[in-house]
Design a protein around this motif. Structure first.
Motif, PDB file in Angstrom:
ATOM      1  N   SER A  86       0.827  -1.212   0.000  1.00 41.09           N
ATOM      2  CA  SER A  86       0.000   0.000   0.000  1.00 41.09           C
ATOM      3  C   SER A  86       0.860   1.259   0.000  1.00 41.09           C
ATOM      4  O   SER A  86       0.566   2.227  -0.707  1.00 41.09           O
ATOM      5  CB  SER A  86      -0.935   0.006   1.209  1.00 41.09           C
ATOM      6  N   HIS A  87       1.915   1.255   0.792  1.00 42.95           N
ATOM      7  CA  HIS A  87       2.826   2.409   0.824  1.00 42.95           C
ATOM      8  C   HIS A  87       3.335   2.725  -0.579  1.00 42.95           C
ATOM      9  O   HIS A  87       3.245   3.862  -1.037  1.00 42.95           O
ATOM     10  CB  HIS A  87       4.000   2.126   1.760  1.00 42.95           C
ATOM     11  N   HIS A  88       3.857   1.712  -1.253  1.00 45.26           N
ATOM     12  CA  HIS A  88       4.430   1.943  -2.580  1.00 45.26           C
ATOM     13  C   HIS A  88       3.355   2.289  -3.611  1.00 45.26           C
ATOM     14  O   HIS A  88       3.588   3.130  -4.486  1.00 45.26           O
ATOM     15  CB  HIS A  88       5.246   0.729  -3.030  1.00 45.26           C
ATOM     16  N   PHE A  89       2.189   1.680  -3.496  1.00 48.65           N
ATOM     17  CA  PHE A  89       1.102   2.007  -4.427  1.00 48.65           C
ATOM     18  C   PHE A  89       0.711   3.483  -4.317  1.00 48.65           C
ATOM     19  O   PHE A  89       0.593   4.172  -5.327  1.00 48.65           O
ATOM     20  CB  PHE A  89      -0.117   1.110  -4.165  1.00 48.65           C
ATOM     21  N   TYR A  90       0.520   3.968  -3.097  1.00 54.97           N
ATOM     22  CA  TYR A  90       0.122   5.365  -2.922  1.00 54.97           C
ATOM     23  C   TYR A  90       1.234   6.326  -3.353  1.00 54.97           C
ATOM     24  O   TYR A  90       0.959   7.395  -3.907  1.00 54.97           O
ATOM     25  CB  TYR A  90      -0.294   5.639  -1.477  1.00 54.97           C
ATOM     26  N   GLN A  91       2.478   5.945  -3.118  1.00 56.45           N
ATOM     27  CA  GLN A  91       3.601   6.785  -3.555  1.00 56.45           C
ATOM     28  C   GLN A  91       3.645   6.857  -5.086  1.00 56.45           C
ATOM     29  O   GLN A  91       3.825   7.938  -5.655  1.00 56.45           O
ATOM     30  CB  GLN A  91       4.932   6.241  -3.016  1.00 56.45           C
ATOM     31  N   LEU A  92       3.506   5.708  -5.730  1.00 51.80           N
ATOM     32  CA  LEU A  92       3.519   5.682  -7.196  1.00 51.80           C
ATOM     33  C   LEU A  92       2.327   6.430  -7.789  1.00 51.80           C
ATOM     34  O   LEU A  92       2.455   7.088  -8.821  1.00 51.80           O
ATOM     35  CB  LEU A  92       3.539   4.239  -7.710  1.00 51.80           C
ATOM     36  N   MET A  93       1.199   6.321  -7.144  1.00 56.84           N
ATOM     37  CA  MET A  93       0.018   7.034  -7.617  1.00 56.84           C
ATOM     38  C   MET A  93       0.271   8.543  -7.658  1.00 56.84           C
ATOM     39  O   MET A  93      -0.154   9.230  -8.587  1.00 56.84           O
ATOM     40  CB  MET A  93      -1.192   6.725  -6.721  1.00 56.84           C
ATOM     41  N   GLU A  94       0.981   9.049  -6.668  1.00 60.47           N
ATOM     42  CA  GLU A  94       1.306  10.479  -6.637  1.00 60.47           C
ATOM     43  C   GLU A  94       2.190  10.873  -7.818  1.00 60.47           C
ATOM     44  O   GLU A  94       2.062  11.967  -8.354  1.00 60.47           O
ATOM     45  CB  GLU A  94       2.011  10.838  -5.327  1.00 60.47           C
ATOM     46  N   TRP A  96       2.488   9.026 -10.801  1.00 63.87           N
ATOM     47  CA  TRP A  96       1.778   8.761 -12.051  1.00 63.87           C
ATOM     48  C   TRP A  96       0.634   9.732 -12.293  1.00 63.87           C
ATOM     49  O   TRP A  96       0.346  10.075 -13.436  1.00 63.87           O
ATOM     50  CB  TRP A  96       1.206   7.347 -12.059  1.00 63.87           C
ATOM     51  N   MET A  97      -0.040  10.130 -11.230  1.00 64.97           N
ATOM     52  CA  MET A  97      -1.230  10.977 -11.343  1.00 64.97           C
ATOM     53  C   MET A  97      -1.163  12.116 -10.344  1.00 64.97           C
ATOM     54  O   MET A  97      -1.867  12.113  -9.341  1.00 64.97           O
ATOM     55  CB  MET A  97      -2.484  10.139 -11.107  1.00 64.97           C
ATOM     56  N   PRO A 102      -5.822  17.624 -14.194  1.00 67.46           N
ATOM     57  CA  PRO A 102      -7.230  17.980 -13.964  1.00 67.46           C
ATOM     58  C   PRO A 102      -8.154  16.766 -13.805  1.00 67.46           C
ATOM     59  O   PRO A 102      -9.217  16.882 -13.210  1.00 67.46           O
ATOM     60  CB  PRO A 102      -7.610  18.796 -15.205  1.00 67.46           C
ATOM     61  N   TYR A 103      -7.764  15.615 -14.299  1.00 64.70           N
ATOM     62  CA  TYR A 103      -8.593  14.414 -14.181  1.00 64.70           C
ATOM     63  C   TYR A 103      -8.058  13.429 -13.147  1.00 64.70           C
ATOM     64  O   TYR A 103      -8.451  12.268 -13.128  1.00 64.70           O
ATOM     65  CB  TYR A 103      -8.702  13.717 -15.544  1.00 64.70           C
ATOM     66  N   CYS A 104      -7.157  13.891 -12.298  1.00 64.40           N
ATOM     67  CA  CYS A 104      -6.512  12.968 -11.353  1.00 64.40           C
ATOM     68  C   CYS A 104      -7.509  12.301 -10.419  1.00 64.40           C
ATOM     69  O   CYS A 104      -7.326  11.134 -10.065  1.00 64.40           O
ATOM     70  CB  CYS A 104      -5.402  13.658 -10.575  1.00 64.40           C
ATOM     71  N   ILE A 105      -8.556  12.982 -10.027  1.00 59.49           N
ATOM     72  CA  ILE A 105      -9.533  12.405  -9.097  1.00 59.49           C
ATOM     73  C   ILE A 105     -10.164  11.158  -9.702  1.00 59.49           C
ATOM     74  O   ILE A 105     -10.235  10.110  -9.060  1.00 59.49           O
ATOM     75  CB  ILE A 105     -10.604  13.452  -8.706  1.00 59.49           C
ATOM     76  N   VAL A 106     -10.570  11.259 -10.959  1.00 59.92           N
ATOM     77  CA  VAL A 106     -11.199  10.124 -11.629  1.00 59.92           C
ATOM     78  C   VAL A 106     -10.163   9.047 -11.949  1.00 59.92           C
ATOM     79  O   VAL A 106     -10.400   7.857 -11.727  1.00 59.92           O
ATOM     80  CB  VAL A 106     -11.917  10.595 -12.919  1.00 59.92           C
ATOM     81  N   LYS A 107      -9.008   9.453 -12.455  1.00 57.58           N
ATOM     82  CA  LYS A 107      -7.962   8.488 -12.813  1.00 57.58           C
ATOM     83  C   LYS A 107      -7.503   7.689 -11.600  1.00 57.58           C
ATOM     84  O   LYS A 107      -7.327   6.467 -11.673  1.00 57.58           O
ATOM     85  CB  LYS A 107      -6.759   9.205 -13.429  1.00 57.58           C
ATOM     86  N   ARG A 108      -7.296   8.354 -10.493  1.00 52.26           N
ATOM     87  CA  ARG A 108      -6.849   7.661  -9.278  1.00 52.26           C
ATOM     88  C   ARG A 108      -7.884   6.650  -8.809  1.00 52.26           C
ATOM     89  O   ARG A 108      -7.548   5.538  -8.423  1.00 52.26           O
ATOM     90  CB  ARG A 108      -6.578   8.666  -8.159  1.00 52.26           C
TER      91      ARG A 108
END
Length: 194
Positions: A86-94, A96-97, A102-108
């Motif tokens: 989970s740590h790495h997923f949330y870090q990568l999400m930041e 990548w998105m 402007p569409y980060c809310i939907v993409k995430r």
């Protein structure tokens, strides 16, 4: 009249625990999130066992002892899988998105719900099967019997919480936020996998 500040030693226990957690989170982020995940995952399993025992007692059925091995399996899963992944997923999400998209809310949300959630649930089933020392046939049986049901429930339960988590909770607290929800989610998973 200015408010008087209290020295840390006079602060409440809750405040001191929170302060210590924040220090550990900053100094050892993955380890802190992993230990927290392990503890809360085990508590979720214990919660499931307690609720199930109360249901049985209410119906007049005999209840069994607390399954410490079950809680230990959940603790191991939280410590070795949930926290670090989970740590790495949330870090990568930041990365990548970023929030500047402007569409980060939907993409995430789509990334989390359509890619991460099914894979993470599959990983949960697989690791629990290994920790229970069960064979491939049993894994296939549990996958056929409850994976799709659990995934649909995951989408129903987790989607609003993950929307808040991945878009409004600071990245360093996302694993903790998800762990608090997972406390009850693991109680559900423990009952549905039986």
């Amino acid at each position: 009249m200015p408010a008087e500040s209290l020295p840390v030693r006079d602060a409440s226990l809750h405040f001191r625990l929170l302060q210590q957690y924040l220090v550990l989170l900053k100094k050892y982020p993955i380890l802190t999130k992993s230990v927290t995940s392990g503890i809360l995952s085990a508590l979720g399993n214990l919660l499931s066992q307690i609720v199930e025992a109360r249901k049985k007692a209410k119906n007049g059925d005999s209840t069994s002892e607390i399954d410490a091995a079950g809680a230990t399996r959940y603790a191991i899963y939280g410590l070795l899988i949930t926290g670090p992944v989970s740590h790495h997923f949330y870090q990568l999400m930041e990365v990548w998105m970023p929030s500047t998209d402007p569409y980060c809310i939907v993409k995430r949300l789509l990334l989390d719900r359509l890619i991460f959630a099914p894979g993470f649930l599959l990983l949960f089933y697989f690791v629990m099967n290994v920790l229970e020392a069960k064979g491939w046939e049993d894994f296939e049986k549990k996958m056929r019997g409850s994976y799709w049901t659990a995934l649909k429930m995951n989408w129903k339960v987790w989607t609003p919480f993950q929307f808040i988590n991945i878009n409004f909770v600071p990245v360093q607290f996302r694993v903790l936020f998800a762990n608090m929800i997972a406390l009850f989610w693991y109680a559900y998973l423990a009952s549905v996998r039986k």
